[in-house]
Design a protein around this motif. Sequence first.
Motif, PDB file in Angstrom:
ATOM      1  N   LEU A   1      -9.838   2.735  -7.292  1.00 33.52           N
ATOM      2  CA  LEU A   1     -10.760   1.794  -6.367  1.00 33.52           C
ATOM      3  C   LEU A   1     -10.854   2.321  -5.130  1.00 33.52           C
ATOM      4  N   GLY A   2     -10.168   3.168  -4.670  1.00 31.89           N
ATOM      5  CA  GLY A   2     -10.219   3.864  -3.333  1.00 31.89           C
ATOM      6  C   GLY A   2     -10.115   5.145  -3.332  1.00 31.89           C
ATOM      7  N   ALA A   3      -8.975   5.772  -2.914  1.00 32.64           N
ATOM      8  CA  ALA A   3      -8.829   7.604  -2.861  1.00 32.64           C
ATOM      9  C   ALA A   3      -8.987   7.836  -4.410  1.00 32.64           C
TER      10      ALA A   3
ATOM     11  N   GLY B   1       0.764  -1.416   0.057  1.00 29.72           N
ATOM     12  CA  GLY B   1       0.068  -0.065  -0.142  1.00 29.72           C
ATOM     13  C   GLY B   1       0.920   1.227  -0.070  1.00 29.72           C
ATOM     14  N   ILE B   2       0.219   2.589  -0.073  1.00 25.19           N
ATOM     15  CA  ILE B   2       0.978   3.762  -0.017  1.00 25.19           C
ATOM     16  C   ILE B   2       2.029   3.493   1.198  1.00 25.19           C
ATOM     17  N   GLY B   3       1.462   3.153   2.402  1.00 24.98           N
ATOM     18  CA  GLY B   3       2.300   3.192   3.567  1.00 24.98           C
ATOM     19  C   GLY B   3       3.568   2.272   3.344  1.00 24.98           C
TER      20      GLY B   3
ATOM     21  N   LYS C   1      -3.644 -12.295  13.084  1.00 26.12           N
ATOM     22  CA  LYS C   1      -3.233 -13.441  12.379  1.00 26.12           C
ATOM     23  C   LYS C   1      -1.950 -13.707  12.062  1.00 26.12           C
ATOM     24  N   LEU C   2      -0.948 -12.630  12.074  1.00 33.75           N
ATOM     25  CA  LEU C   2       0.395 -12.970  11.832  1.00 33.75           C
ATOM     26  C   LEU C   2       1.158 -13.010  13.010  1.00 33.75           C
ATOM     27  N   LEU C   3       0.845 -12.681  14.305  1.00 28.69           N
ATOM     28  CA  LEU C   3       1.527 -12.802  15.540  1.00 28.69           C
ATOM     29  C   LEU C   3       1.049 -13.708  16.508  1.00 28.69           C
TER      30      LEU C   3
ATOM     31  N   ASN D   1      -5.678   7.443   9.164  1.00 26.55           N
ATOM     32  CA  ASN D   1      -6.162   7.346   7.795  1.00 26.55           C
ATOM     33  C   ASN D   1      -6.193   8.468   6.780  1.00 26.55           C
ATOM     34  N   GLY D   2      -6.317   8.161   5.423  1.00 32.37           N
ATOM     35  CA  GLY D   2      -6.044   9.237   4.585  1.00 32.37           C
ATOM     36  C   GLY D   2      -4.618   9.222   3.921  1.00 32.37           C
ATOM     37  N   ILE D   3      -4.419   9.278   2.547  1.00 29.94           N
ATOM     38  CA  ILE D   3      -2.966   9.502   2.169  1.00 29.94           C
ATOM     39  C   ILE D   3      -2.213  10.246   2.862  1.00 29.94           C
TER      40      ILE D   3
ATOM     41  N   GLY E   1      -0.875  -0.999  -4.299  1.00 24.56           N
ATOM     42  CA  GLY E   1      -1.574   0.272  -4.218  1.00 24.56           C
ATOM     43  C   GLY E   1      -2.838   0.079  -2.801  1.00 24.56           C
ATOM     44  N   GLY E   2      -3.150  -1.196  -2.826  1.00 24.89           N
ATOM     45  CA  GLY E   2      -4.304  -1.610  -1.666  1.00 24.89           C
ATOM     46  C   GLY E   2      -5.344  -0.696  -1.759  1.00 24.89           C
ATOM     47  N   ARG E   3      -5.745   0.297  -0.785  1.00 27.56           N
ATOM     48  CA  ARG E   3      -6.589   1.147  -0.989  1.00 27.56           C
ATOM     49  C   ARG E   3      -6.595   2.171  -1.847  1.00 27.56           C
TER      50      ARG E   3
ATOM     51  N   ASN F   1       1.850 -12.892  -2.945  1.00 27.01           N
ATOM     52  CA  ASN F   1       2.956 -13.214  -2.007  1.00 27.01           C
ATOM     53  C   ASN F   1       2.205 -13.160  -0.612  1.00 27.01           C
ATOM     54  N   PRO F   2       1.031 -13.475  -0.258  1.00 29.29           N
ATOM     55  CA  PRO F   2       0.605 -13.251   1.121  1.00 29.29           C
ATOM     56  C   PRO F   2       1.612 -13.867   2.255  1.00 29.29           C
ATOM     57  N   VAL F   3       2.016 -12.931   3.316  1.00 26.19           N
ATOM     58  CA  VAL F   3       2.784 -13.267   4.346  1.00 26.19           C
ATOM     59  C   VAL F   3       1.714 -14.194   5.121  1.00 26.19           C
TER      60      VAL F   3
ATOM     61  N   CYS G   1      -8.261  -6.690   1.028  1.00 25.89           N
ATOM     62  CA  CYS G   1      -6.998  -6.178   1.646  1.00 25.89           C
ATOM     63  C   CYS G   1      -6.580  -6.363   2.994  1.00 25.89           C
ATOM     64  N   ASN G   2      -7.407  -7.595   3.419  1.00 20.75           N
ATOM     65  CA  ASN G   2      -7.283  -7.844   4.944  1.00 20.75           C
ATOM     66  C   ASN G   2      -7.442  -6.646   5.839  1.00 20.75           C
ATOM     67  N   ILE G   3      -8.506  -5.986   5.458  1.00 20.30           N
ATOM     68  CA  ILE G   3      -8.826  -4.559   6.534  1.00 20.30           C
ATOM     69  C   ILE G   3      -9.886  -5.249   7.604  1.00 20.30           C
TER      70      ILE G   3
HETATM   71  C1  LIG Z   1     -13.396   4.062  -0.710  1.00 18.68           C
HETATM   72  C2  LIG Z   1     -12.131   4.866  -0.083  1.00 18.68           C
HETATM   73  C3  LIG Z   1     -11.888   6.203  -0.525  1.00 18.68           C
HETATM   74  C4  LIG Z   1     -10.690   7.000  -0.143  1.00 18.68           C
HETATM   75  N1  LIG Z   1     -10.737   8.375  -0.490  1.00 18.68           N
HETATM   76  C5  LIG Z   1      -9.721   9.036  -0.247  1.00 18.68           C
HETATM   77  C6  LIG Z   1      -9.474  10.353  -0.613  1.00 18.68           C
HETATM   78  O1  LIG Z   1      -9.972  10.528  -1.483  1.00 18.68           O
HETATM   79  N2  LIG Z   1      -8.223  10.878  -0.020  1.00 18.68           N
HETATM   80  C7  LIG Z   1      -7.194  10.220   0.591  1.00 18.68           C
HETATM   81  O2  LIG Z   1      -6.331  10.678   1.012  1.00 18.68           O
HETATM   82  N3  LIG Z   1      -7.540   8.971   1.126  1.00 18.68           N
HETATM   83  C8  LIG Z   1      -8.615   8.345   0.661  1.00 18.68           C
HETATM   84  N4  LIG Z   1      -8.894   7.011   1.108  1.00 18.68           N
HETATM   85  C9  LIG Z   1      -7.919   6.586   2.058  1.00 18.68           C
HETATM   86  C10 LIG Z   1      -6.734   5.881   1.554  1.00 18.68           C
HETATM   87  O3  LIG Z   1      -7.129   5.091   0.571  1.00 18.68           O
HETATM   88  C11 LIG Z   1      -6.052   5.028   2.453  1.00 18.68           C
HETATM   89  O4  LIG Z   1      -5.681   5.870   3.797  1.00 18.68           O
HETATM   90  C12 LIG Z   1      -4.509   4.465   2.063  1.00 18.68           C
HETATM   91  O5  LIG Z   1      -4.645   4.252   0.894  1.00 18.68           O
HETATM   92  C13 LIG Z   1      -4.187   3.389   3.003  1.00 18.68           C
HETATM   93  O6  LIG Z   1      -3.025   3.048   2.954  1.00 18.68           O
HETATM   94  P1  LIG Z   1      -2.149   1.900   3.686  1.00 18.68           P
HETATM   95  O7  LIG Z   1      -0.931   1.813   3.012  1.00 18.68           O
HETATM   96  O8  LIG Z   1      -2.432   2.196   4.922  1.00 18.68           O
HETATM   97  O9  LIG Z   1      -2.896   0.729   3.438  1.00 18.68           O
HETATM   98  P2  LIG Z   1      -3.495  -0.336   2.374  1.00 18.68           P
HETATM   99  O10 LIG Z   1      -3.900   0.486   1.140  1.00 18.68           O
HETATM  100  O11 LIG Z   1      -4.766  -0.994   2.868  1.00 18.68           O
HETATM  101  O12 LIG Z   1      -2.066  -1.129   2.056  1.00 18.68           O
HETATM  102  C14 LIG Z   1      -1.860  -2.644   2.691  1.00 18.68           C
HETATM  103  C15 LIG Z   1      -1.637  -3.554   1.860  1.00 18.68           C
HETATM  104  O13 LIG Z   1      -1.086  -4.603   2.438  1.00 18.68           O
HETATM  105  C16 LIG Z   1      -1.537  -5.712   1.866  1.00 18.68           C
HETATM  106  N5  LIG Z   1      -1.662  -7.023   2.733  1.00 18.68           N
HETATM  107  C17 LIG Z   1      -2.419  -7.170   3.652  1.00 18.68           C
HETATM  108  N6  LIG Z   1      -2.280  -8.401   4.416  1.00 18.68           N
HETATM  109  C18 LIG Z   1      -1.276  -8.993   3.842  1.00 18.68           C
HETATM  110  C19 LIG Z   1      -0.526 -10.292   3.965  1.00 18.68           C
HETATM  111  N7  LIG Z   1      -0.790 -10.914   4.766  1.00 18.68           N
HETATM  112  N8  LIG Z   1       0.681 -10.355   3.129  1.00 18.68           N
HETATM  113  C20 LIG Z   1       0.871  -9.425   2.211  1.00 18.68           C
HETATM  114  N9  LIG Z   1       0.324  -8.258   1.839  1.00 18.68           N
HETATM  115  C21 LIG Z   1      -0.858  -7.984   2.682  1.00 18.68           C
HETATM  116  C22 LIG Z   1      -2.933  -5.513   1.174  1.00 18.68           C
HETATM  117  O14 LIG Z   1      -3.215  -6.365   0.090  1.00 18.68           O
HETATM  118  C23 LIG Z   1      -2.588  -3.939   0.846  1.00 18.68           C
HETATM  119  O15 LIG Z   1      -2.148  -3.854  -0.271  1.00 18.68           O
HETATM  120  C24 LIG Z   1     -10.141   6.104   0.796  1.00 18.68           C
HETATM  121  C25 LIG Z   1     -10.324   4.897   1.137  1.00 18.68           C
HETATM  122  C26 LIG Z   1     -11.357   4.446   0.589  1.00 18.68           C
HETATM  123  C27 LIG Z   1     -11.443   2.910   0.728  1.00 18.68           C
END
Ligand SMILES: Cc1cc2nc3c(=O)[nH]c(=O)nc-3n(C[C@H](O)[C@H](O)[C@H](O)COP(=O)(O)OP(=O)(O)OC[C@H]3O[C@@H](n4cnc5c(N)ncnc54)[C@H](O)[C@@H]3O)c2cc1C
Length: 493
Positions: free
Chosen positions: A55-57, A13-15, A287-289, A474-476, A40-42, A247-249, A430-432
């Motif tokens: 699909l998300g942001a 994901g972005i993080g 799940k992982l710890l 939360n939020g990018i 990209g995740g969310r 490649n899920p952990v 996304c395992n949320i």
């Molecule tokens: C509908 C929606 C609209 C949004 N609109 C906005 C917006 O307009 N502007 C904004 O700034 N933010 C917005 N957001 C919020 C933003 O998208 C999120 O805060 C951000 O993308 C989250 O990033 P992240 O890295 O925290 O997590 P995630 O994007 O969830 O990334 C985590 C990644 O970990 C992976 N993962 C999970 N479990 C495992 C595992 N066991 N092994 C390997 N990989 C795994 C997942 O598949 C995922 O790719 C929105 C979110 C949603 C859902």
Amino acid sequence: MTGKKSAIIIGAGIGGITTAVYLAKNGYEVDIFEKNSSPGGRCGQMIRDGHRFDLGATMLMMPGIYHEIFDSLGIPLFENNDITPLEDLYKIYFDDNEVITFTPDQDKMKIQLEKIEPGSFARSQKYVFDGYEIFQIGMNKLIGRNFDNVFQFANFRNIGMLIKLKTYISNYSYVKKFFRNQHLRMAYTFQNIYVGQSPFSSPALFSMVPAAELTEGSFFPKGGMYSIVEKLLSAAISHGVRLHYNNPVETIKVNGKKAEGVLLEDGTEIKADIIVANADLPYVYRKLLPDKRKSERLDKLKYSCSAICFHWGLDKLYLQVGHHSVFLSEGFREGLDKIFKDKTVSDHPSFYMHAPSRTDPTAAPANQDTLSFIVGAGHVDKMKKQDWDILKKNTRLAIIQRLKQLGLEDIEEHIKFEICCTPESWENTCNISRGSVFGSLAHNLLQMGYFRPHNQHSRYKNLYFTGGSTHPGNGIPNVLLSAKLTSERILNN
Ligand SMILES: Cc1cc2nc3c(=O)[nH]c(=O)nc-3n(C[C@H](O)[C@H](O)[C@H](O)COP(=O)(O)OP(=O)(O)OC[C@H]3O[C@@H](n4cnc5c(N)ncnc54)[C@H](O)[C@@H]3O)c2cc1C
């Protein structure tokens, strides 16, 4: 063996990707393991038949934070006119056909607001000014820094700060001091849903969201929000980060007080000096710890709401609607109670609509349309089970009826295909935890700052967290900051 320190990141994901760039730039050998076939995740993307969907942001807000992070990583972001400032943030449609266009253009705002409630323009300016001050104080003192102990957060000086940040009053009670008109109260508080909160229960601290939008503007990148992921990804690859998709952990391997590596679902074991989990934090503990006590404690915390999202490829272009539209329904409070108390969706929901081809024509084939809808929904709750198939059908119907009221009468006939994400599908893809996509942990005061689960594990000191469910939230923009703060912690250790 390169002699470099090694890092495994769980999730692209972005993080996860941003943390990878920070670490790789500072000499780490980094491998990212992502469960899905793409990053990209969310903030992911889907392209079908020439229709491109975020699909998300969908909104690039708080550009100052993007500047700060991308500059610190040496990634050009705003340089090539790839990112367009939007003249109008969004149009807000009410059930009685009243429309307010939110825009940083003060003259336009004045004309609209004074027509609705004389005197409200000056009060809106005060609301935005104070909200932006909250944003700036919050950035310096609460959001943009790491906390090492509770005293750095809860001390006498900070009590004054928490009062300034309007943490003692709900956002909706606060907005009532500014506007008598119900539509204005709704227009200046609905943004709480961006962080998965109801304005009736979240602190007025969140008045900073519309204030930041109206002060700094809203932007849209060429190629959609996914282009932010692509920019980070190409920087990561250029610094030698290796990405492993599909490649899920399965487990984080621990030994004594150390996290030693990960076990992948395919049975491979990989060791590293440090591990950073970008996957949802409560999911990682669950799940992982191995330690189930912490996971049970996390289970008892408050979770943000979820969303039902529709993505439509249409064979007709509907230029009557602009890039971002928000439809607020009269039963505003009832709708929010349905989401937050009953964990379901209102029969007559408020919703957001994204029409990106207005700003970036490459989002849809010529004379066709790419539309997405986000409808706030309750998160998955085993005590309040929902039939998401029925809710999906009802919600789709409610959207179509609302669009017909706006004059898009033939819209249903022109939908070529539809993709829908429900709270359950968010949980699976996304395992949320609970499909609580805006957090997942809620952003109430007792789950923010020092009180939000920390970005370093208390026992396994070489296990870190990054992303929306750790500090700051939360939020990018917050997730970018989270990556910076987690990286600082790692690099300063
Ligand atoms: C509908 C929606 C609209 C949004 N609109 C906005 C917006 O307009 N502007 C904004 O700034 N933010 C917005 N957001 C919020 C933003 O998208 C999120 O805060 C951000 O993308 C989250 O990033 P992240 O890295 O925290 O997590 P995630 O994007 O969830 O990334 C985590 C990644 O970990 C992976 N993962 C999970 N479990 C495992 C595992 N066991 N092994 C390997 N990989 C795994 C997942 O598949 C995922 O790719 C929105 C979110 C949603 C859902």
